[in-house]
Enzyme design. Structure first.
Site, mmCIF file in Angstrom:
data_model
loop_
_atom_site.group_PDB
_atom_site.id
_atom_site.type_symbol
_atom_site.label_atom_id
_atom_site.label_comp_id
_atom_site.label_asym_id
_atom_site.label_seq_id
_atom_site.Cartn_x
_atom_site.Cartn_y
_atom_site.Cartn_z
ATOM 1 N N HIS A 1 18.294 28.515 7.890
ATOM 2 C CA HIS A 1 18.113 29.944 7.600
ATOM 3 C C HIS A 1 16.807 30.207 6.833
ATOM 4 C CE1 HIS A 1 22.361 30.602 8.593
ATOM 5 N NE2 HIS A 1 22.706 29.664 7.731
ATOM 6 N N ASP A 2 16.773 29.693 5.606
ATOM 7 C CA ASP A 2 15.701 30.107 4.694
ATOM 8 C C ASP A 2 14.299 29.617 5.091
ATOM 9 O OD1 ASP A 2 17.630 31.454 3.288
ATOM 10 O OD2 ASP A 2 17.937 29.856 1.821
#
Ligand code: BDR
Ligand code: CA
Length: 313
Positions: free
Chosen positions: A243-244
Site C-alpha cells: 500500500h504505502d
C-alpha cells in the site's frame, strides 16, 4: 532537478517500512525532512520504535523521527495487529533502535517546517491515519496555503473497504481528521486500495528482494512474507499489497500511475459506512473536485523501480 522536500507521516507497519526505505534510497528525488509518527497500525510507542528501526536498517540513523498524536481526534484508537503482528513490524528480527527520537512534537515540526521553508515547497506524505496532519491544520490554519501537495495512502472506491465493508483502515481510524484534510483546499493525490491491491508481492517479486543479498533485501522479503498471509486468506490475492510504497513511488515516478481529478468526501456520521471515501469517480454530482484519485499502476515497473532502489541501501 532538485529533490522534492517531503515529510512522511507514518504508522509503521511493514508496508510503511518499505515506503520509507524507498524514499531514503532515493535522495536525488526525495529529500526526507523527517518522519512524523502517528498511532495507527499499532500504538504510538511502537510506531516511533519501528520508524527508527527502519532508518537504522537503511543506514540512515541521522533521519529525524518525531512522535505525534497517540489517538484519533475524537475516537478511540483502532489498531491492526491482525495484519501487521504484535510489533507492527513482525517478520524479520531487527535490532532495537539506538538513534534518538526528536524532542519536538510531530505536529509542531510539521507546522514549523511549513512556516520556515519557502511557500509551496513541502509535500506531506501521510501513510497512516490523518490525525497529525489534521491537528496541524487545526492549530495553524495558515500552513494550508503553504503546502505544495498532500500525497496520501488511504480510501478506496472500487475496492470499497478493508477494515469495514465500506472503509479503508487509514481513513476509518480517524474519519474526522480525514474530513478536515479533504476539505482543506490543499492539492491532494490519493493512492487508494484500488491501486495498492494491484501492487502485489508475488513470489517472483519477493525472490527479487531476497536475491539482493543485502540486509535490506532480506528484511523486506521477510516483512512481505509475514504480511501477505492476511491478504492471501482474505482476498485470495497473490501476495502482500504494498500500500504505502505507492505514495513514495508516485512521487519518484508519477508516470507509472493514472487517475482522475474528482470530488472525494469522507463519511463521518453513518455507523454503517463510517470512514467511507465517497469518491465521485463518475462525476455524477456537481461537487467540486478536490483530489486526484489514482486508479491504475504499472505494477511491473513499480516493482522494478522498488527493487533497483532498495539495492542501493
Ligand atoms: C493501510 O492501512 C495500514 O494497515 C497500512 O499500513 C496502510 O497504510 C492500508 O489500508
Ligand atoms: Ca500505514
Amino acid at each position: 532537478m532538485t529533490a522534492r522536500k517531503i515529510i512522511i507521516d507514518t504508522d509503521p507497519g511493514q508496508d510503511d517500512a518499505v515506503a520509507i526505505l524507498l524514499a531514503l534510497a532515493s535522495p536525488e528525488d526525495l529529500d526526507v525532512l523527517g518522519l512524523t509518527c502517528v498511532a495507527g497500525n499499532v500504538p504510538l510507542d511502537l510506531t516511533t520504535r519501528n520508524a527508527r528501526i527502519v532508518c537504522e536498517l537503511a543506514g540512515k540513523p541521522d533521519t529525524r523521527v518525531f512522535a505525534g498524536c497517540d489517538a484519533p481526534l475524537q475516537r478511540k484508537l483502532i489498531t491492526a495487529e491482525h495484519v501487521h503482528g504484535k510489533t507492527g513490524l513482525d517478520g524479520p528480527v531487527l535490532p532495537e533502535p539506538t538513534m534518538p527520537l526528536q524532542d519536538q512534537h510531530a505536529v509542531d515540526f510539521i507546522i514549523d517546517t511549513l512556516r520556515s521553508e519557502p511557500e509551496g515547497t513541502i509535500t506531506l506524505c501521510p501513510l497512516g491515519p490523518l490525525t497529525n496532519i489534521a491537528t496541524a491544520l487545526q492549530r495553524a490554519p495558515d500552513i494550508g496555503a503553504r503546502v505544495q501537495e498532500i500525497v496520501l495512502m488511504g480510501g478506496a472506491y472500487f475496492e470499497v473497504g478493508n477494515i469495514t465493508p465500506t472503509a479503508e483502515f487509514n481513513i476509518y481510524v480517524d474519519p474526522e481528521a480525514a474530513d478536515i484534510v479533504f476539505k482543506s483546499g490543499i492539492a491532494i493525490t490519493v493512492l487508494p486500495l484500488d491501486v495498492t491491491h494491484q501492487a502485489l508481492v508475488t513470489s517472483a517479486r519477493n525472490d527479487a528482494f531476497r536475491a539482493l543479498g543485502t540486509k535490506v533485501g532480506t528484511a523486506v522479503a521477510q516483512m512481505t512474507d509475514f504480511f501477505e498471509r492476511f491478504d492471501i486468506e482474505k482476498y485470495g490475492s497473490q501476495g502482500a499489497p504494498l500500500h504505502d510504497p505507492c505514495v513514495t513511488a508516485y512521487l519518484i515516478a508519477p508516470h507509472l500511475f493514472s487517475g482522475r481529478f474528482i470530488n472525494v468526501e469522507i463519511e463521518t456520521q453513518s455507523p454503517l459506512t463510517l470512514g467511507m471515501t465517497v469518491a465521485d469517480w463518475w462525476r455524477v454530482t456537481d461537487r467540486k473536485p478536490n483530489a486526484t484519485f489514482i486508479r491504475e499502476i504499472d505494477a511491473d515497473h513499480f516493482f522494478a523501480l522498488l527493487t533497483e532502489r532498495l539495492a542501493r541501501l
